[in-house]
Design a protein around this motif. Structure first.
Motif, PDB file in Angstrom:
ATOM      1  N   ASP A  13      -2.035  12.111  -5.022  1.00  0.00           N
ATOM      2  CA  ASP A  13      -1.865  11.270  -3.825  1.00  0.00           C
ATOM      3  C   ASP A  13      -2.668   9.980  -3.969  1.00  0.00           C
ATOM      4  O   ASP A  13      -3.405   9.801  -4.949  1.00  0.00           O
ATOM      5  CB  ASP A  13      -2.289  12.025  -2.558  1.00  0.00           C
ATOM      6  N   CYS A  14      -2.500   9.089  -3.033  1.00  0.00           N
ATOM      7  CA  CYS A  14      -3.299   7.861  -2.992  1.00  0.00           C
ATOM      8  C   CYS A  14      -3.119   7.270  -1.598  1.00  0.00           C
ATOM      9  O   CYS A  14      -2.274   7.733  -0.829  1.00  0.00           O
ATOM     10  CB  CYS A  14      -2.842   6.856  -4.054  1.00  0.00           C
ATOM     11  N   ALA A  15      -3.902   6.250  -1.290  1.00  0.00           N
ATOM     12  CA  ALA A  15      -3.744   5.599   0.007  1.00  0.00           C
ATOM     13  C   ALA A  15      -2.460   4.783   0.008  1.00  0.00           C
ATOM     14  O   ALA A  15      -2.129   4.145  -0.993  1.00  0.00           O
ATOM     15  CB  ALA A  15      -4.943   4.697   0.276  1.00  0.00           C
ATOM     16  N   GLY A  16      -1.732   4.824   1.106  1.00  0.00           N
ATOM     17  CA  GLY A  16      -0.527   3.998   1.244  1.00  0.00           C
ATOM     18  C   GLY A  16       0.779   4.782   1.186  1.00  0.00           C
ATOM     19  O   GLY A  16       1.851   4.215   1.417  1.00  0.00           O
ATOM     20  N   LEU A  17       0.710   6.083   0.903  1.00  0.00           N
ATOM     21  CA  LEU A  17       1.960   6.853   0.795  1.00  0.00           C
ATOM     22  C   LEU A  17       2.666   6.959   2.147  1.00  0.00           C
ATOM     23  O   LEU A  17       3.899   6.823   2.232  1.00  0.00           O
ATOM     24  CB  LEU A  17       1.678   8.248   0.232  1.00  0.00           C
ATOM     25  N   ASN A  18       1.896   7.194   3.203  1.00  0.00           N
ATOM     26  CA  ASN A  18       2.529   7.284   4.531  1.00  0.00           C
ATOM     27  C   ASN A  18       3.115   5.934   4.953  1.00  0.00           C
ATOM     28  O   ASN A  18       4.143   5.878   5.624  1.00  0.00           O
ATOM     29  CB  ASN A  18       1.511   7.768   5.572  1.00  0.00           C
ATOM     30  N   ALA A  19       2.451   4.852   4.506  1.00  0.00           N
ATOM     31  CA  ALA A  19       2.968   3.515   4.826  1.00  0.00           C
ATOM     32  C   ALA A  19       4.288   3.249   4.089  1.00  0.00           C
ATOM     33  O   ALA A  19       5.184   2.590   4.627  1.00  0.00           O
ATOM     34  CB  ALA A  19       1.932   2.451   4.468  1.00  0.00           C
ATOM     35  N   VAL A  20       4.429   3.765   2.869  1.00  0.00           N
ATOM     36  CA  VAL A  20       5.710   3.633   2.152  1.00  0.00           C
ATOM     37  C   VAL A  20       6.800   4.377   2.919  1.00  0.00           C
ATOM     38  O   VAL A  20       7.895   3.854   3.166  1.00  0.00           O
ATOM     39  CB  VAL A  20       5.636   4.226   0.717  1.00  0.00           C
ATOM     40  N   MET A  21       6.466   5.608   3.335  1.00  0.00           N
ATOM     41  CA  MET A  21       7.481   6.408   4.047  1.00  0.00           C
ATOM     42  C   MET A  21       7.877   5.735   5.347  1.00  0.00           C
ATOM     43  O   MET A  21       9.045   5.722   5.725  1.00  0.00           O
ATOM     44  CB  MET A  21       6.928   7.802   4.326  1.00  0.00           C
ATOM     45  N   THR A 290      -5.737  -0.320   2.151  1.00  0.00           N
ATOM     46  CA  THR A 290      -6.078  -1.728   2.407  1.00  0.00           C
ATOM     47  C   THR A 290      -4.837  -2.473   2.882  1.00  0.00           C
ATOM     48  O   THR A 290      -3.706  -1.996   2.724  1.00  0.00           O
ATOM     49  CB  THR A 290      -6.543  -2.403   1.107  1.00  0.00           C
ATOM     50  N   TRP A 291      -5.041  -3.688   3.383  1.00  0.00           N
ATOM     51  CA  TRP A 291      -3.872  -4.469   3.841  1.00  0.00           C
ATOM     52  C   TRP A 291      -2.933  -4.743   2.663  1.00  0.00           C
ATOM     53  O   TRP A 291      -1.708  -4.741   2.834  1.00  0.00           O
ATOM     54  CB  TRP A 291      -4.301  -5.758   4.537  1.00  0.00           C
ATOM     55  N   ASN A 292      -3.502  -4.969   1.476  1.00  0.00           N
ATOM     56  CA  ASN A 292      -2.638  -5.210   0.312  1.00  0.00           C
ATOM     57  C   ASN A 292      -1.734  -4.019   0.025  1.00  0.00           C
ATOM     58  O   ASN A 292      -0.558  -4.176  -0.281  1.00  0.00           O
ATOM     59  CB  ASN A 292      -3.499  -5.446  -0.937  1.00  0.00           C
ATOM     60  N   ASP A 293      -2.323  -2.834   0.082  1.00  0.00           N
ATOM     61  CA  ASP A 293      -1.501  -1.644  -0.171  1.00  0.00           C
ATOM     62  C   ASP A 293      -0.463  -1.444   0.934  1.00  0.00           C
ATOM     63  O   ASP A 293       0.652  -0.977   0.667  1.00  0.00           O
ATOM     64  CB  ASP A 293      -2.390  -0.399  -0.316  1.00  0.00           C
ATOM     65  N   ARG A 294      -0.807  -1.791   2.164  1.00  0.00           N
ATOM     66  CA  ARG A 294       0.183  -1.647   3.250  1.00  0.00           C
ATOM     67  C   ARG A 294       1.342  -2.626   3.069  1.00  0.00           C
ATOM     68  O   ARG A 294       2.501  -2.281   3.318  1.00  0.00           O
ATOM     69  CB  ARG A 294      -0.479  -1.888   4.603  1.00  0.00           C
ATOM     70  N   LEU A 295       0.999  -3.841   2.631  1.00  0.00           N
ATOM     71  CA  LEU A 295       2.068  -4.832   2.397  1.00  0.00           C
ATOM     72  C   LEU A 295       2.988  -4.377   1.278  1.00  0.00           C
ATOM     73  O   LEU A 295       4.217  -4.426   1.388  1.00  0.00           O
ATOM     74  CB  LEU A 295       1.465  -6.171   1.971  1.00  0.00           C
ATOM     75  N   LEU A 296       2.346  -3.959   0.171  1.00  0.00           N
ATOM     76  CA  LEU A 296       3.130  -3.511  -0.980  1.00  0.00           C
ATOM     77  C   LEU A 296       4.002  -2.311  -0.595  1.00  0.00           C
ATOM     78  O   LEU A 296       5.199  -2.262  -0.915  1.00  0.00           O
ATOM     79  CB  LEU A 296       2.153  -3.127  -2.111  1.00  0.00           C
ATOM     80  N   ALA A 297       3.383  -1.355   0.119  1.00  0.00           N
ATOM     81  CA  ALA A 297       4.116  -0.170   0.569  1.00  0.00           C
ATOM     82  C   ALA A 297       5.321  -0.574   1.406  1.00  0.00           C
ATOM     83  O   ALA A 297       6.428  -0.035   1.247  1.00  0.00           O
ATOM     84  CB  ALA A 297       3.185   0.724   1.392  1.00  0.00           C
ATOM     85  N   SER A 298       5.120  -1.542   2.282  1.00  0.00           N
ATOM     86  CA  SER A 298       6.206  -1.962   3.178  1.00  0.00           C
ATOM     87  C   SER A 298       7.333  -2.602   2.381  1.00  0.00           C
ATOM     88  O   SER A 298       8.514  -2.274   2.563  1.00  0.00           O
ATOM     89  CB  SER A 298       5.680  -2.965   4.212  1.00  0.00           C
ATOM     90  N   ALA A 299       6.956  -3.539   1.478  1.00  0.00           N
ATOM     91  CA  ALA A 299       7.981  -4.260   0.711  1.00  0.00           C
ATOM     92  C   ALA A 299       8.756  -3.310  -0.204  1.00  0.00           C
ATOM     93  O   ALA A 299       9.991  -3.390  -0.301  1.00  0.00           O
ATOM     94  CB  ALA A 299       7.312  -5.359  -0.112  1.00  0.00           C
ATOM     95  N   LEU A 300       8.048  -2.396  -0.849  1.00  0.00           N
ATOM     96  CA  LEU A 300       8.727  -1.488  -1.786  1.00  0.00           C
ATOM     97  C   LEU A 300       9.583  -0.460  -1.046  1.00  0.00           C
ATOM     98  O   LEU A 300      10.683  -0.114  -1.489  1.00  0.00           O
ATOM     99  CB  LEU A 300       7.697  -0.779  -2.679  1.00  0.00           C
ATOM    100  N   GLY A 301       9.064   0.024   0.097  1.00  0.00           N
ATOM    101  CA  GLY A 301       9.822   1.013   0.871  1.00  0.00           C
ATOM    102  C   GLY A 301      11.137   0.439   1.379  1.00  0.00           C
ATOM    103  O   GLY A 301      12.194   1.074   1.318  1.00  0.00           O
ATOM    104  N   VAL A 302      11.070  -0.792   1.862  1.00  0.00           N
ATOM    105  CA  VAL A 302      12.282  -1.459   2.362  1.00  0.00           C
ATOM    106  C   VAL A 302      13.288  -1.647   1.227  1.00  0.00           C
ATOM    107  O   VAL A 302      14.477  -1.324   1.348  1.00  0.00           O
ATOM    108  CB  VAL A 302      11.912  -2.825   3.002  1.00  0.00           C
ATOM    109  N   ARG A 303      12.796  -2.162   0.093  1.00  0.00           N
ATOM    110  CA  ARG A 303      13.712  -2.453  -1.021  1.00  0.00           C
ATOM    111  C   ARG A 303      14.386  -1.176  -1.557  1.00  0.00           C
ATOM    112  O   ARG A 303      15.553  -1.187  -1.936  1.00  0.00           O
ATOM    113  CB  ARG A 303      12.938  -3.149  -2.142  1.00  0.00           C
TER     114      ARG A 303
END
Ligand code: F6P
Length: 359
Positions: A13-21, A290-303
């Motif tokens: 696991d890592c931080a940001g997985l729930n944000a990707v989902m 972090t905010w960076n991981d949340r942004l990345l998670a959001s962009a990748l999840g959407v794509r």
């Protein structure tokens, strides 16, 4: 009949997985897809009945997008092609996973994972004719073809903060502090946090080192009047004569561990300095992204969901040069992306006077 897709988290696991989902579910709902979450990686499909549950956007609002870990659970030790059975035997259970997956009636599987998970999931996809999309996550940041994977930024922030906390206590006690960080086979966490956290020595598996060089750097600092030194070492660094430092866990699973404790007494003996070792371990994986991981998670999840909508499969979404792209997942796992020893960060570190213990 409503359109459905499935999502799972796989590997460490890592931080940001729930944000990707969250991002994937919000996007999927806009397209009218129902999202099924598979629990515990592909292992959830081997349960009777399969461990699968509907994910709804309402669930992710508020606290969940900020939370570390994965609400679906994950595993990095249950490869369905080599599944360890209760009696100790190894069995290929790939066909069971594929038929359980097909029974879900979904159009595609989105897997959030690292290279090991993508290898397994893309083999399952090929064997079963399944539609697969990968979203890269790993604190090690060693997946090729993406500048960043989800979780790395948070891990580097935690390691940087550890150096921030070690520095005052090192200076108060005239000590050498060694910080051992994670990074299976790649030194990205040590290199990035080492620069950001003002380390004097960075040891990474990509650059062979000698204790004498590390000691000489610390001696130089002392000669200049400095009363402390910070050393950051990646867990994958070997002893100078090439020995891997590992811990064997119950069941025979091996993980890196021990290089900090190995180096401590050697550096103390070579420098005459009091030396202490901190092993950061899984602290780097937990906690709020972090905010960076949340942004990345959001962009990748959407794509990833956009790719499902477009019917483009066998792809890994990736972050390259300030934007989201997608690449063939099989190409992304061809090689482990280690630190470029001729690259900007190594150059920057050397220019700042940081030693890699190699000269
Ligand atoms: O790959 C992620 C990672 O955290 C590595 O940095 C580390 O070596 C490994 O996983 C630890 O695995 P486990 O959680 O099984 O101890």
């Amino acid at each position: 009949m409503s359109r459905k897709l499935a999502i799972l988290t796989s590997g460490g696991d890592c931080a940001g997985l729930n944000a990707v989902m969250r991002a994937a579910v919000l996007r999927a709902e806009r397209f009218g897809y129902e999202v099924l979450g598979v629990e515990n990686g592909s292992a959830g499909l081997l349960e009777e009945p399969p461990k699968v549950r509907a994910l709804k956007s309402a669930e992710f609002d508020g606290f969940l997008m900020r939370r570390g870990g994965t609400i679906l659970g994950t595993t990095n030790s249950r490869d369905p092609f080599r599944y360890l059975m209760a009696d100790g035997s190894i069995k290929d259970r790939s066909e069971e996973v594929i038929s359980a997956f097909k029974a879900l009636g979904v159009e595609a599987l989105i897997g959030i994972g690292g290279d090991g998970s993508f290898d397994i999931l893309s083999r399952l996809a090929k064997q079963g004719g399944l539609n697969f999309i990968g979203i890269p996550k790993t604190i090690d940041n060693d997946l090729d073809m993406t500048d960043f994977s989800v979780g790395f930024d948070t891990a580097v922030s935690v390691a940087t903060e550890a150096l921030d906390r070690l520095q005052p206590t090192a200076a108060s006690h005239d000590r050498v502090m060694i910080l051992e960080v994670m990074g299976r086979d790649a030194g990205h966490i040590a290199l990035n946090a080492g620069i950001a956290g003002g380390a004097d020595v960075i040891l990474i598996p990509e650059i062979p080192y000698k204790i004498e060089h590390v000691a000489a750097k610390i001696q130089n600092l002392k000669d200049e009047g400095r009363n402390f030194a910070l050393v950051i070492v990646s867990e994958a660094v070997k002893s100078p004569d090439g020995e891997k430092l590992e811990v064997v866990y119950h069941g025979g699973e091996k993980r890196y561990g021990g290089i900090g404790e190995y180096l401590g007494p050697k550096i103390a003996a070579a420098t005459g300095s009091e030396t202490r070792v901190t092993v950061l371990g899984h602290v780097q994986r937990g906690g709020s992204p972090t905010w960076n991981d949340r942004l990345l998670a959001s962009a990748l999840g959407v794509r990833a969901v956009d790719l499902v909508k477009e019917g483009r499969f066998g792809r890994m979404v990736a972050w390259q040069n300030r934007q989201v792209v997608d690449v063939p997942v099989e190409e992304a796992i061809q090689r482990c992306r280690v630190v470029n020893v001729e690259g900007t960060l190594v150059h920057t570190a050397r220019a700042l006077g940081i030693s890699f213990g190699d000269r």
